[in-house]
Design a protein around this motif. Structure first.
Motif: not given
Length: 431
Positions: A311-313, A345-349
């Motif tokens: 779940x999540x990041x 960093x989150x957008x690059x996952x």
């Protein structure tokens, strides 16, 4: 594009043509996103009865998309918002007052979302004279960027100064915009708002031809992840709303995290609340942290947040965030400060990770809309409000009933000095 249930393609097209305020029509001339005044959302909830619109505080773009997808799934009108502390000039989030409408418009068009949505600038705080001077240009810039509703929050000031600041800044808010006022800074069980304080503020605004859609109270709740030992005082809220009934102002419930779903359902059923802010819980859900029914992230035996598997990041990203927070000495509610430095960093996952973040938020918000706040199937009611008005502005709910001569600056200060109330302790209670 999935049309709003119960609304024909022809009526949706007409609502799109006449229902978007001038700033939205100018910014997004070819858009199919039905971005509307906050007034429209308020009136839709009133029309359904005992219904509350989610005002999702969007600390990252995953929350925006998840909340909007939930609203479409629930056929619900919704507000997307961010507070001054979260998205103002000195904010801790990358989403802000000036890019929020752009992000919402993009997501609506990409995902085929057609439910009405208002762009709300929440807790636009006024704490000193300098803030008033700054607001005179900043509020205008926010509406230029697509804001369609605003909460001018001068509740940090004494009652008379709260009212006077609200009057002074009203000229910078378009007549068609949704408008929220506040009495009593949100401080939990201390400094609770009173009927006299709320009446003073609303009567004074009324005398000056200002008719708020919502009033926010300090009714026993708090911002952030800490649960108040008392929680929302439903009886107090109901009494204040009843006293304000002649002025046709709805309630705005802040600090929903830390209150059980049963307590929130009670607010919907027993008060005149039509807007409820949800912030911290959505941030935590998007990251994949364990959140209980109260919207509070759970802690392990060492006082650390619990990250859910799958779940999540990504787990390694979460480890980076935790390490960064430890280096900064951040714990608990301070984790909100991770939003801005880790946005990219989150957008690059990987896509699958980004999509599960969005889905977790969607499921959480959908449950709130349909099972807690009775906000489902209000999208059509909002569109009907636009079509009935024949305009993006359905007009005020109230009319002037107070004598302006009794509410001059001098008399406001005289009346304010007579109010006996406890404002609670000093400190920073924003989130």
């Amino acid at each position: 594009m999935q049309l709003v249930q119960g609304i024909s393609a022809e009526d949706f097209k007409k609502a799109l043509s006449i229902g978007r305020p001038p700033n939205i029509a100018k910014l997004f001339p070819n858009s199919n996103a039905l971005i509307v005044s906050g007034k429209v959302i308020d009136q839709a909830m009133i029309k359904k009865g005992n219904a509350i619109a989610i005002a999702a505080s969007v600390r990252n773009g995953f929350v925006i998309k998840g909340a909007m997808k939930a609203a479409q799934r629930a056929n619900a009108a919704i507000l997307i918002e961010i507070a001054k502390s979260e998205g103002g000039r000195d904010a801790y989030c990358a989403v802000n007052f000036w890019n929020m409408a752009l992000l919402v418009d993009q997501i609506c068009n990409e995902e085929g979302i057609t439910v009405p949505v208002a762009i709300h600038a929440d807790h636009y705080g006024i704490k000193k004279d300098k803030d008033i001077d700054q607001a005179k240009t900043e509020i205008v810039s926010m509406f230029d960027a697509g804001v369609t509703s605003i909460a001018i929050d001068a509740s940090h000031l004494p009652d008379a100064e709260n009212l006077l600041a609200s009057i002074a800044l009203n000229q910078y808010v378009p007549d068609w915009a949704g408008y929220e006022t506040e009495v009593g800074e949100i401080k939990g069980k201390q400094g609770l708002s009173t009927v006299d304080e709320a009446l003073f503020l609303i009567r004074g605004l009324n005398a000056h031809g200002i008719f708020p859609n919502w009033i926010a109270l300090n009714n026993g709740t708090t911002h952030g992840i800490e649960a108040s030992s008392a929680g929302i005082q439903v009886g107090l809220t109901g009494r204040i709303h009843e006293a304000l009934e002649p002025y046709k102002v709805s309630g705005a419930q802040h600090g929903t995290s830390g209150n059980s779903f049963d307590k929130l359902r009670e607010i919907a059923q027993k008060t005149r609340t039509t807007k409820a802010n949800v912030a911290t819980a959505l941030q935590m859900v998007s990251w994949g942290l364990t959140v209980n029914e109260y919207g509070n992230a759970q802690l392990d035996e060492n006082g650390n947040f619990i990250k859910l598997q799958d779940h999540g990041i990504e787990d390694d990203v979460w480890s980076e965030m935790v390490s960064f927070a430890q280096e900064k000495g951040w714990r608990g509610g301070d984790f909100k400060k991770l939003n801005r430095p880790f946005e990219n960093r989150l957008l690059s996952q990987p896509k699958a990770i980004r999509e599960r973040m969005i889905k977790d938020v969607e499921d959480f918000v959908y449950g709130l809309i349909t099972d807690v706040f009775n906000g489902g199937d209000t999208a059509g009611l909002a569109i009907e409000t636009i079509l009935k008005a024949g305009s993006y502005d359905p007009g005020p709910k109230a009319e002037r009933i107070e004598d302006p001569a009794e509410w001059t600056t001098e008399k406001i200060r005289e009346k304010g000095a007579l109010i006996n109330s406890d404002k609670g302790p000093e400190g920073d209670f924003e989130d």
